[in-house]
Scaffold this motif. Structure first.
Motif, PDB file in Angstrom:
ATOM      1  N   LYS A   1      16.777  14.374   9.864  1.00  0.00           N
ATOM      2  CA  LYS A   1      17.379  13.125  10.310  1.00  0.00           C
ATOM      3  C   LYS A   1      18.892  13.003  10.119  1.00  0.00           C
ATOM      4  N   ALA A   2      19.508  13.819   9.280  1.00  0.00           N
ATOM      5  CA  ALA A   2      20.943  13.659   9.000  1.00  0.00           C
ATOM      6  C   ALA A   2      21.775  14.037  10.222  1.00  0.00           C
ATOM      7  N   HIS A   3      22.624  13.103  10.683  1.00  0.00           N
ATOM      8  CA  HIS A   3      23.462  13.366  11.855  1.00  0.00           C
ATOM      9  C   HIS A   3      24.531  14.416  11.570  1.00  0.00           C
ATOM     10  N   ASN A   4      25.065  14.395  10.382  1.00  0.00           N
ATOM     11  CA  ASN A   4      26.229  15.211  10.044  1.00  0.00           C
ATOM     12  C   ASN A   4      25.851  16.693   9.930  1.00  0.00           C
ATOM     13  N   PRO A   5      26.398  17.558  10.793  1.00  0.00           N
ATOM     14  CA  PRO A   5      26.049  18.988  10.741  1.00  0.00           C
ATOM     15  C   PRO A   5      26.426  19.632   9.414  1.00  0.00           C
ATOM     16  N   ASP A   6      27.535  19.191   8.815  1.00  0.00           N
ATOM     17  CA  ASP A   6      27.953  19.792   7.555  1.00  0.00           C
ATOM     18  C   ASP A   6      27.015  19.411   6.421  1.00  0.00           C
ATOM     19  N   THR A   7      26.469  18.200   6.476  1.00  0.00           N
ATOM     20  CA  THR A   7      25.471  17.788   5.485  1.00  0.00           C
ATOM     21  C   THR A   7      24.242  18.690   5.581  1.00  0.00           C
ATOM     22  N   ARG A   8      23.792  18.921   6.801  1.00  0.00           N
ATOM     23  CA  ARG A   8      22.640  19.801   6.999  1.00  0.00           C
ATOM     24  C   ARG A   8      22.962  21.230   6.569  1.00  0.00           C
TER      25      ARG A   8
ATOM     26  N   LEU B   1      16.060  15.023   5.071  1.00  0.00           N
ATOM     27  CA  LEU B   1      17.484  15.229   5.357  1.00  0.00           C
ATOM     28  C   LEU B   1      17.664  16.185   6.538  1.00  0.00           C
ATOM     29  N   MET B   2      16.940  17.282   6.538  1.00  0.00           N
ATOM     30  CA  MET B   2      17.111  18.276   7.604  1.00  0.00           C
ATOM     31  C   MET B   2      16.638  17.746   8.956  1.00  0.00           C
TER      32      MET B   2
ATOM     33  N   ARG C   1      25.124  22.239   4.273  1.00  0.00           N
ATOM     34  CA  ARG C   1      25.160  22.326   2.812  1.00  0.00           C
ATOM     35  C   ARG C   1      23.744  22.353   2.224  1.00  0.00           C
ATOM     36  N   MET C   2      22.879  21.500   2.743  1.00  0.00           N
ATOM     37  CA  MET C   2      21.508  21.453   2.244  1.00  0.00           C
ATOM     38  C   MET C   2      20.757  22.752   2.547  1.00  0.00           C
ATOM     39  N   GLU C   3      20.844  23.217   3.788  1.00  0.00           N
ATOM     40  CA  GLU C   3      20.116  24.432   4.172  1.00  0.00           C
ATOM     41  C   GLU C   3      20.601  25.637   3.374  1.00  0.00           C
ATOM     42  N   THR C   4      21.908  25.746   3.190  1.00  0.00           N
ATOM     43  CA  THR C   4      22.471  26.865   2.429  1.00  0.00           C
ATOM     44  C   THR C   4      22.001  26.821   0.978  1.00  0.00           C
ATOM     45  N   ALA C   5      22.068  25.643   0.368  1.00  0.00           N
ATOM     46  CA  ALA C   5      21.643  25.507  -1.036  1.00  0.00           C
ATOM     47  C   ALA C   5      20.143  25.759  -1.173  1.00  0.00           C
ATOM     48  N   PHE C   6      19.366  25.231  -0.224  1.00  0.00           N
ATOM     49  CA  PHE C   6      17.904  25.383  -0.277  1.00  0.00           C
ATOM     50  C   PHE C   6      17.506  26.847  -0.218  1.00  0.00           C
ATOM     51  N   ASN C   7      18.141  27.600   0.662  1.00  0.00           N
ATOM     52  CA  ASN C   7      17.797  29.013   0.820  1.00  0.00           C
ATOM     53  C   ASN C   7      18.471  29.904  -0.213  1.00  0.00           C
ATOM     54  N   SER C   8      19.264  29.299  -1.099  1.00  0.00           N
ATOM     55  CA  SER C   8      19.905  30.064  -2.175  1.00  0.00           C
ATOM     56  C   SER C   8      19.299  29.741  -3.536  1.00  0.00           C
ATOM     57  N   ARG C   9      18.210  28.987  -3.552  1.00  0.00           N
ATOM     58  CA  ARG C   9      17.585  28.607  -4.816  1.00  0.00           C
ATOM     59  C   ARG C   9      17.246  29.842  -5.654  1.00  0.00           C
ATOM     60  N   CYS C  10      17.688  29.810  -6.910  1.00  0.00           N
ATOM     61  CA  CYS C  10      17.342  30.854  -7.887  1.00  0.00           C
ATOM     62  C   CYS C  10      17.648  32.259  -7.364  1.00  0.00           C
ATOM     63  N   LYS C  11      18.676  32.396  -6.545  1.00  0.00           N
ATOM     64  CA  LYS C  11      18.883  33.675  -5.873  1.00  0.00           C
ATOM     65  C   LYS C  11      19.219  34.801  -6.844  1.00  0.00           C
TER      66      LYS C  11
ATOM     67  N   LEU D   1      20.983  27.697  12.047  1.00  0.00           N
ATOM     68  CA  LEU D   1      19.753  27.547  11.272  1.00  0.00           C
ATOM     69  C   LEU D   1      19.584  26.112  10.793  1.00  0.00           C
ATOM     70  N   TRP D   2      20.686  25.502  10.347  1.00  0.00           N
ATOM     71  CA  TRP D   2      20.603  24.139   9.815  1.00  0.00           C
ATOM     72  C   TRP D   2      20.476  23.070  10.909  1.00  0.00           C
ATOM     73  N   ASP D   3      20.518  23.495  12.161  1.00  0.00           N
ATOM     74  CA  ASP D   3      20.318  22.559  13.279  1.00  0.00           C
ATOM     75  C   ASP D   3      18.860  22.475  13.721  1.00  0.00           C
ATOM     76  N   MET D   4      18.064  23.501  13.395  1.00  0.00           N
ATOM     77  CA  MET D   4      16.741  23.645  13.994  1.00  0.00           C
ATOM     78  C   MET D   4      15.823  22.449  13.745  1.00  0.00           C
ATOM     79  N   ARG D   5      15.655  22.066  12.485  1.00  0.00           N
ATOM     80  CA  ARG D   5      14.716  20.980  12.188  1.00  0.00           C
ATOM     81  C   ARG D   5      15.198  19.660  12.791  1.00  0.00           C
ATOM     82  N   TYR D   6      16.512  19.460  12.791  1.00  0.00           N
ATOM     83  CA  TYR D   6      17.087  18.221  13.317  1.00  0.00           C
ATOM     84  C   TYR D   6      16.773  18.066  14.803  1.00  0.00           C
ATOM     85  N   PHE D   7      16.994  19.131  15.563  1.00  0.00           N
ATOM     86  CA  PHE D   7      16.786  19.021  17.007  1.00  0.00           C
ATOM     87  C   PHE D   7      15.318  19.209  17.397  1.00  0.00           C
TER      88      PHE D   7
END
Length: 364
Positions: free
Chosen positions: A216-223, A213-214, A225-235, A320-326
């Motif tokens: 290939k997903a075109h939508n910046p908001d999708t990325r 997802l990080m 949401r994923m990046e924020t949730a991923f880095n907030s796991r079990c916080k 941060l959520w743009d890095m892997r995509y680009f």
């Protein structure tokens, strides 16, 4: 040694009760070796009854321990994961106990004192020196009251570190996206996702979902949401664990005569000191900064083009959520590396079989 291992072939079909029983058996056999080594009088220490005995046990113990520890990281069965975690806790506490065996440490020092160390094989010489070094790093040269504090802190650090990993392994957050919000991801990715009653795609925070997802997903908001949730796991639960671990590590370093945990850790590594690491990283950062600026400028151009292409607002920055995509886009455009195309040459079944063939233990 090879014969001993061959009679204890690695097993991946163990039940929760098997894991518990094998953990107890492993403790029993290992304790017997340590008792034997620790029970040798200082006058009678030899290579065979000290070094060889400990080295053989370390080899066997490491293999068997990994077998019991592994399921907690990979098993889809929650009961098996929990049993593996419990076994890991039991053995981690046991590890601390064995590492604090004063009698074993004293006999290692006695053997070193009565032996021409230069006459040992290089592997044996290093093993002996490292064992004694580790004993000192556990405080076995310090007064008993200090050793007791070190032991208690090490056990607590081990327990909560396992809890930290368990929390991450058991984490089960689900994000829901429409297929449009997952635009850019390959069809095989979309098809394998579970769907909600209203047709949305269920995406987990596990690596097989996160990385595609990080990238290939075109939508910046999708990325986002994923990046924020991923880095907030079990916080909530894991932040408390990390805060306690920081305090424990600082206490241990002080008890053992080090100014910081970093100084304690780096003593056994190539860099040796925090100052060396700091100097290396600051120098490396300075040398890489021109390349960083060049790459970020390239990413910004890609982002501007991408936003125009898909109708998203261009904010003129790489988040941060743009890095892997680009980074992925740069690989495709500048170096003609297409991970989706590469996958076609590595069918999952063949990769799994090949990997298992490589790592499989042959009978002794």
């Amino acid at each position: 040694m090879a014969e001993h291992l061959s009679s204890n072939r690695l097993r991946w079909d163990l039940s929760p009760s098997d894991l518990k029983a094998r953990a107890e058996k492993l403790k029993e056999t290992t304790r017997a070796v340590y008792d034997a080594v620790g029970g040798v009088s200082k006058e009678n220490v030899t290579y065979n009854n000290i070094i060889q005995a400990l080295a053989d046990n370390d080899c066997e113990y490491g293999v068997m321990r990994n077998m019991l520890d592994f399921p907690q990281h990979v098993s889809p069965n929650k009961e098996l994961r929990e049993a593996s975690t419990d076994a890991d806790k039991v053995l981690s506490e046991f590890d601390v106990e064995m590492s604090m065996r004063q009698d074993v440490f004293d006999n290692l020092v006695a053997f070193q004192g009565k032996t021409d160390v230069s006459s040992l094989e290089p592997e044996a010489k290093r093993y002996l020196e490292k064992k004694i070094k580790l004993g000192r790093r556990n405080g076995l040269h310090l007064p008993k009251d200090v050793q007791d504090k070190v032991k208690a802190l090490k056990k607590r650090a081990s327990d909560i570190s396992i809890d930290y990993n368990k929390n991450v392994n058991d984490e089960n957050t689900i994000l829901e996206f429409t297929e449009a919000e997952l635009g850019g991801l390959p069809d095989d990715f979309i098809k394998r996702l579970e769907k909600t009653a209203d047709g949305k795609c269920k995406v987990t925070l596990k690596y097989p979902d996160y990385f595609p997802l990080m990238r290939k997903a075109h939508n910046p908001d999708t990325r986002r949401r994923m990046e924020t949730a991923f880095n907030s796991r079990c916080k909530t639960e894991n932040t408390a664990i990390l805060e306690e671990l920081v305090k424990i590590r600082a206490q241990l370093a002080k008890l053992l005569g080090y100014s910081t945990h970093a100084e304690y850790i780096l003593e056994m590594r190539m860099a040796k000191t925090p100052e060396t690491v700091s100097s290396f990283l600051s120098g490396l950062a300075e040398k890489l900064r021109p390349l960083q600026r060049e790459e970020l400028e390239g990413f910004l151009k890609y982002k501007e083009e991408d936003c125009k292409k898909y109708g998203y607002e261009f904010d003129n920055k790489i988040n941060l959520w743009d890095m892997r995509y680009f980074m992925n886009m740069s690989e495709e455009k500048r170096y003609s590396v297409d991970h989706d195309k590469l996958k076609e040459y590595f069918p999952l079944e063949k990769v799994i079989k090949g990997s298992l063939d490589i790592y499989q233990l042959e009978a002794g």
